[in-house]
Write an enzyme that holds these catalytic residues in place. Structure first.
Site, PDB file in Angstrom:
ATOM      1  N   HIS A  13       0.829  -1.201   0.000  1.00 49.06           N
ATOM      2  CA  HIS A  13       0.000   0.000   0.000  1.00 49.06           C
ATOM      3  C   HIS A  13       0.870   1.260   0.000  1.00 49.06           C
ATOM      4  O   HIS A  13       1.586   1.522   0.964  1.00 49.06           O
ATOM      5  CB  HIS A  13      -0.899  -0.037   1.239  1.00 49.06           C
ATOM      6  CG  HIS A  13      -1.802   1.134   1.371  1.00 49.06           C
ATOM      7  ND1 HIS A  13      -1.825   1.934   2.480  1.00 49.06           N
ATOM      8  CD2 HIS A  13      -2.727   1.645   0.528  1.00 49.06           C
ATOM      9  CE1 HIS A  13      -2.719   2.883   2.324  1.00 49.06           C
ATOM     10  NE2 HIS A  13      -3.293   2.733   1.150  1.00 49.06           N
ATOM     11  N   HIS A  55      -0.360  10.914  -2.898  1.00 53.32           N
ATOM     12  CA  HIS A  55      -1.648  10.585  -2.288  1.00 53.32           C
ATOM     13  C   HIS A  55      -2.519  11.814  -2.027  1.00 53.32           C
ATOM     14  O   HIS A  55      -3.683  11.867  -2.418  1.00 53.32           O
ATOM     15  CB  HIS A  55      -1.435   9.833  -0.970  1.00 53.32           C
ATOM     16  CG  HIS A  55      -2.718   9.474  -0.289  1.00 53.32           C
ATOM     17  ND1 HIS A  55      -3.346  10.319   0.607  1.00 53.32           N
ATOM     18  CD2 HIS A  55      -3.511   8.386  -0.404  1.00 53.32           C
ATOM     19  CE1 HIS A  55      -4.474   9.752   1.024  1.00 53.32           C
ATOM     20  NE2 HIS A  55      -4.596   8.574   0.427  1.00 53.32           N
TER      21      HIS A  55
END
Ligand code: G3P
Ligand code: MG
Length: 267
Positions: A13, A55
């Protein structure tokens, strides 16, 4: 590697994001060295329309700069340090472009590109922005040429629809964090490959629903190897973790799972 032996794909991740700065080539490299079979990373476009790996909507948390990604040029982004905030050892690590990331993954691992475009109209995104992101991703894939396997995911059905329009044969996955409501409709419209539910949605009823739809199930974010047995028993096909190295070693003797009591290993 437990996950592989049990036929679970191990996704890193944002790369191996507990051991290296998230969404950098250093984190991706560490993930592959720690045994991940796939890398999940977040893609968005900057002011010039080029796709970059970040992100947040701003660079504030994960670089030494400040400002909104959507308002910065690629040149400005590339001058930033995306590693030093995490540890001095990673000083000088750049914000990766999508092309670099595709080239890194080629021959090494599956790449899960999570499309961040503002989350569709309801969350303040726009159809134009979804389309610009999807077209930028498609163009990067064409430029790189023989890239490896790619899975495009998003929380936003509108963003996935734009991806389907730009890449008719792409593998798509819908991210879900609260329920599986709407999954059937999105799947019928967009021909999904997988569903990516949050760990809190991992229960027999919901997973049976996803299975009936014929979808792969990749759960996020799992940082406790003791949960593997339960996830396998539920029929998960993959899990996303911040630390692939945790999943090395022998299977746990007993595994616990929130709200599901104790379960044994699956063998
Ligand atoms: O793709 C799973 C996960 O990355 C979704 O949430 O906020 O970490 O991108 P986030
Ligand atoms: Mg993500």
């Amino acid at each position: 590697m437990i996950a592989h032996r049990r036929r679970l794909i191990l996704f890193a991740h944002r790369g191996a994001s507990t051991r290296a700065p998230e969404n950098t080539l250093a984190a991706f490299d560490r993930a592959v060295r720690d045994g991940a079979g796939a890398i999940e990373c977040d893609v968005q476009i900057c002011a010039g329309g080029q796709p970059v790996i970040l992100h947040d909507a701003t660079v504030d948390r994960t670089t030494n700069g400040r400002g909104a990604v959507a308002r910065m040029t690629l040149e400005q982004l590339r001058r930033l340090d995306a590693g030093a905030w995490f540890d001095r050892r990673f000083r000088g690590e750049p914000v990766p472009t999508l092309e670099e990331t595709l080239e890194f993954a080629r021959g090494r691992c599956l790449l899960n590109l999570e499309l961040k475009s503002g989350g569709g109209a309801r969350a303040g995104g726009t159809r134009a922005r979804d389309s610009a992101l999807a077209c930028a991703v498609a163009a990067a894939m064409r430029r790189v040429g023989d890239h490896g396997p790619i899975l495009l995911s998003s929380f936003s059905p509108a963003t996935l629809a734009a991806a389907r329009a730009a890449l008719p044969r792409a593998r798509l996955a819908l991210l879900l964090s609260r329920s599986l409501r709407g999954l059937h409709t999105v799947h019928r419209r967009l021909r999904l490959h997988a569903v990516h539910p949050h760990l809190r949605l991992a229960d027999p009823r919901r997973f049976a629903t996803a299975r009936r739809e014929g979808l792969r199930i990749h759960v996020w974010t799992v940082n406790d190897p003791a949960l593997i047995a339960r996830l396998v028993a539920l029929g998960a096909d993959g899990l996303m973790t911040d630390d692939p190295a945790l999943f090395r070693g022998p299977p746990p003797a007993r595994a616990t799972f929130p709200g599901a009591g104790r379960v044994g290993p699956t063998g």
